[in-house]
Design a protein around this motif. Structure first.
Motif, PDB file in Angstrom:
ATOM      1  N   UNK A   1      -9.746  -3.099   3.576  1.00 43.48           N
ATOM      2  CA  UNK A   1      -8.848  -3.848   3.123  1.00 43.48           C
ATOM      3  C   UNK A   1      -8.117  -2.973   2.003  1.00 43.48           C
ATOM      4  N   UNK A   2      -6.707  -2.764   2.183  1.00 42.53           N
ATOM      5  CA  UNK A   2      -5.863  -2.143   1.237  1.00 42.53           C
ATOM      6  C   UNK A   2      -5.992  -2.835  -0.012  1.00 42.53           C
ATOM      7  N   UNK A   3      -5.756  -2.126  -1.347  1.00 38.65           N
ATOM      8  CA  UNK A   3      -5.652  -2.898  -2.592  1.00 38.65           C
ATOM      9  C   UNK A   3      -4.414  -3.617  -2.686  1.00 38.65           C
ATOM     10  N   UNK A   4      -4.224  -4.771  -3.261  1.00 35.95           N
ATOM     11  CA  UNK A   4      -3.073  -5.581  -3.310  1.00 35.95           C
ATOM     12  C   UNK A   4      -1.988  -4.742  -4.011  1.00 35.95           C
ATOM     13  N   UNK A   5      -2.274  -3.890  -4.817  1.00 36.78           N
ATOM     14  CA  UNK A   5      -0.984  -2.940  -5.488  1.00 36.78           C
ATOM     15  C   UNK A   5      -0.710  -1.735  -4.754  1.00 36.78           C
ATOM     16  N   UNK A   6      -1.267  -1.717  -3.682  1.00 38.12           N
ATOM     17  CA  UNK A   6      -1.005  -0.347  -2.742  1.00 38.12           C
ATOM     18  C   UNK A   6       0.639  -0.299  -2.653  1.00 38.12           C
ATOM     19  N   UNK A   7       1.168   0.873  -2.776  1.00 43.82           N
ATOM     20  CA  UNK A   7       2.686   1.021  -3.148  1.00 43.82           C
ATOM     21  C   UNK A   7       3.478   0.760  -1.671  1.00 43.82           C
ATOM     22  N   UNK A   8       4.508   0.434  -1.704  1.00 40.67           N
ATOM     23  CA  UNK A   8       5.341   0.191  -0.475  1.00 40.67           C
ATOM     24  C   UNK A   8       6.143   1.664  -0.329  1.00 40.67           C
ATOM     25  N   UNK A   9       5.944   2.044   0.891  1.00 41.00           N
ATOM     26  CA  UNK A   9       6.527   3.295   1.176  1.00 41.00           C
ATOM     27  C   UNK A   9       7.807   3.426   2.251  1.00 41.00           C
ATOM     28  N   UNK A  10       7.981   2.009   2.582  1.00 41.35           N
ATOM     29  CA  UNK A  10       9.332   1.753   3.498  1.00 41.35           C
ATOM     30  C   UNK A  10       9.756   0.583   3.407  1.00 41.35           C
ATOM     31  N   UNK A  11      11.058   0.120   3.776  1.00 40.68           N
ATOM     32  CA  UNK A  11      11.828  -0.834   3.788  1.00 40.68           C
ATOM     33  C   UNK A  11      12.818  -1.021   5.033  1.00 40.68           C
ATOM     34  N   UNK A  12      12.459  -1.920   6.156  1.00 41.07           N
ATOM     35  CA  UNK A  12      13.089  -2.107   7.230  1.00 41.07           C
ATOM     36  C   UNK A  12      13.122  -0.644   7.938  1.00 41.07           C
ATOM     37  N   UNK A  13      11.829  -0.113   7.961  1.00 39.39           N
ATOM     38  CA  UNK A  13      11.512   1.333   8.457  1.00 39.39           C
ATOM     39  C   UNK A  13      12.507   2.268   7.859  1.00 39.39           C
ATOM     40  N   UNK A  14      12.830   2.168   6.948  1.00 43.63           N
ATOM     41  CA  UNK A  14      13.405   3.363   6.165  1.00 43.63           C
ATOM     42  C   UNK A  14      12.522   3.887   5.049  1.00 43.63           C
ATOM     43  N   UNK A  15      12.272   5.061   4.916  1.00 40.19           N
ATOM     44  CA  UNK A  15      11.296   5.572   4.084  1.00 40.19           C
ATOM     45  C   UNK A  15      11.716   5.669   2.592  1.00 40.19           C
ATOM     46  N   UNK A  16      10.993   5.383   1.525  1.00 38.15           N
ATOM     47  CA  UNK A  16      11.501   5.255   0.332  1.00 38.15           C
ATOM     48  C   UNK A  16      11.139   6.532  -0.619  1.00 38.15           C
ATOM     49  N   UNK A  17      10.387   7.462   0.048  1.00 39.51           N
ATOM     50  CA  UNK A  17      10.136   8.726  -0.779  1.00 39.51           C
ATOM     51  C   UNK A  17       8.873   8.624  -1.265  1.00 39.51           C
ATOM     52  N   UNK A  18       7.873   7.491  -1.364  1.00 32.49           N
ATOM     53  CA  UNK A  18       6.547   7.222  -1.624  1.00 32.49           C
ATOM     54  C   UNK A  18       5.587   7.999  -0.463  1.00 32.49           C
ATOM     55  N   UNK A  19       4.851   8.820  -1.129  1.00 32.21           N
ATOM     56  CA  UNK A  19       3.813   9.634  -0.093  1.00 32.21           C
ATOM     57  C   UNK A  19       2.617   8.982  -0.534  1.00 32.21           C
ATOM     58  N   UNK A  20       1.802   8.425   0.576  1.00 35.66           N
ATOM     59  CA  UNK A  20       0.548   8.142   0.761  1.00 35.66           C
ATOM     60  C   UNK A  20      -0.226   8.421   1.818  1.00 35.66           C
ATOM     61  N   UNK A  21      -1.581   8.594   1.658  1.00 42.52           N
ATOM     62  CA  UNK A  21      -2.294   9.204   2.842  1.00 42.52           C
ATOM     63  C   UNK A  21      -3.649   8.804   2.695  1.00 42.52           C
TER      64      UNK A  21
END
Length: 343
Positions: free
Chosen positions: A97-117
């Protein structure tokens, strides 16, 4: 990605691991599924533990400038306590289960430039070694998407997004960093703010929405930042007029009602060298005009979806930059381990 790096304390012939994540984006607070695929080496080895690390590329501002680095923001033990025989292949499915505050990396399939791994750590014979990073895609929660959709409807445009090391005081923030989504103001608010930053702090009950406006210098006043915060629940998202509600928030922010102003200069550095809180909201203030120059401007945006927030993608240019940044982050982080890879 396949981790074929030899474990330093074992030498040639150590086991290898390949972690595969389920396709598609996950939600903050949602379930991340996948499997760890192990391949035995030239001898039997005792696998003490298999641990997944959630990693983010985070910016931190210190006295000697701005820096980027990898921050591990959660760990999950998904296996271990067994012997892996020579050349044995074993697959271990997992769901975490991911933390609730996990950053959003995309909107409507478009990447926002946030890098998670997601990185896999393998514990063998008393040694720990970390494999490759697998990119993690995170889509917004319904509340987050509704707020961003409303901002798009109102005419706000996407500039950039990043992760800032530090805490926003007076909130329920849990992670050691927070996400900022930076927007150009809608035309009706251009006189009252130069840019707006949106931060979502989600939890099991709802989402705290923190808004910060960069207020321009006036005839008799200096430029400053104004902050305000609203809390909304997860339930009933579809039954609300989000455009009207968010417009009300922005009117309050523009007028300074219910907000606190923060002067522009930097505050003193804390023990870690990062700048300390400056307002009663405790927002780590920094110069927002010094580190977003690579992002697209207001003239290079198109709508993401019929009613979505304007996302900076022109002919794949920004998307390609994001892909390059992801690759640089993952490859650069691997190099820090000081080990070589095969195949």
């Amino acid at each position: 990605m396949v981790f074929k790096r030899l474990l330093g304390s074992i030498g040639v012939g150590g086991p290898t691991v390949d972690t595969a994540l389920a396709p598609g984006a996950v939600l903050p607070g949602g379930r991340l599924a996948g499997e760890v695929r192990l391949k035995g080496g030239r001898a039997a080895f005792d696998i003490e533990h298999i641990t997944l690390e959630l990693t983010a590329r985070v910016e931190a501002e210190t006295d000697d400038g701005e820096h980027e680095g990898a921050v591990v923001f959660d760990r999950f033990k998904v296996g271990g306590g067994f012997r892996l025989d020579e050349d044995e292949e074993r697959t271990l499915p997992f769901t975490v289960t991911l933390p609730w505050e996990t950053p959003v990396t995309e909107l409507h399939g478009q990447p926002l430039g946030i890098v998670l791994g997601v990185r896999t750590e393998l514990g063998v014979a008393g040694a720990k070694d970390k494999g490759d990073l697998d990119p993690l895609r995170v889509a917004p929660l319904p509340v987050q998407e509704a707020v961003l959709e409303a901002l798009g409807q109102l005419g706000f445009g996407f500039m950039s997004a990043d992760l800032e090391y530090g805490r926003i005081g007076g909130t329920g923030q849990q992670l050691p960093f927070y996400q900022e989504i930076e927007l150009t103001p809608a035309p009706r608010y251009a006189h009252a703010m130069r840019e707006v930053e949106v931060t979502f702090l989600a939890n099991a009950g709802g989402v705290e929405v923190v808004l910060e406006a960069d207020k321009p210098r006036g005839l008799f006043s200096a430029g400053h930042d104004a902050l305000t915060r609203f809390t909304v629940g997860h339930a009933g998202v579809e039954g609300r007029d989000w455009t009207a509600e968010v417009d009300g928030w922005m009117r309050q922010l523009a007028a300074g009602h219910g907000t606190r102003s923060v002067p522009a200069p930097h505050g003193p550095a804390d023990a870690y060298g990062t700048h300390a809180d400056k307002s009663e909201h405790g927002h780590d203030h920094h110069d927002h005009h010094s580190h977003h120059s690579a992002g697209p401007g207001a003239g290079t945006v198109i709508a993401a979806g019929a009613a979505g927030l304007a996302v900076g993608v022109v002919g794949g240019m920004v998307a390609a930059e994001v892909v390059d940044e992801v690759g640089d982050f993952f490859e650069g982080d691997d190099d820090e381990d000081g080990a070589d890879e095969e195949g």
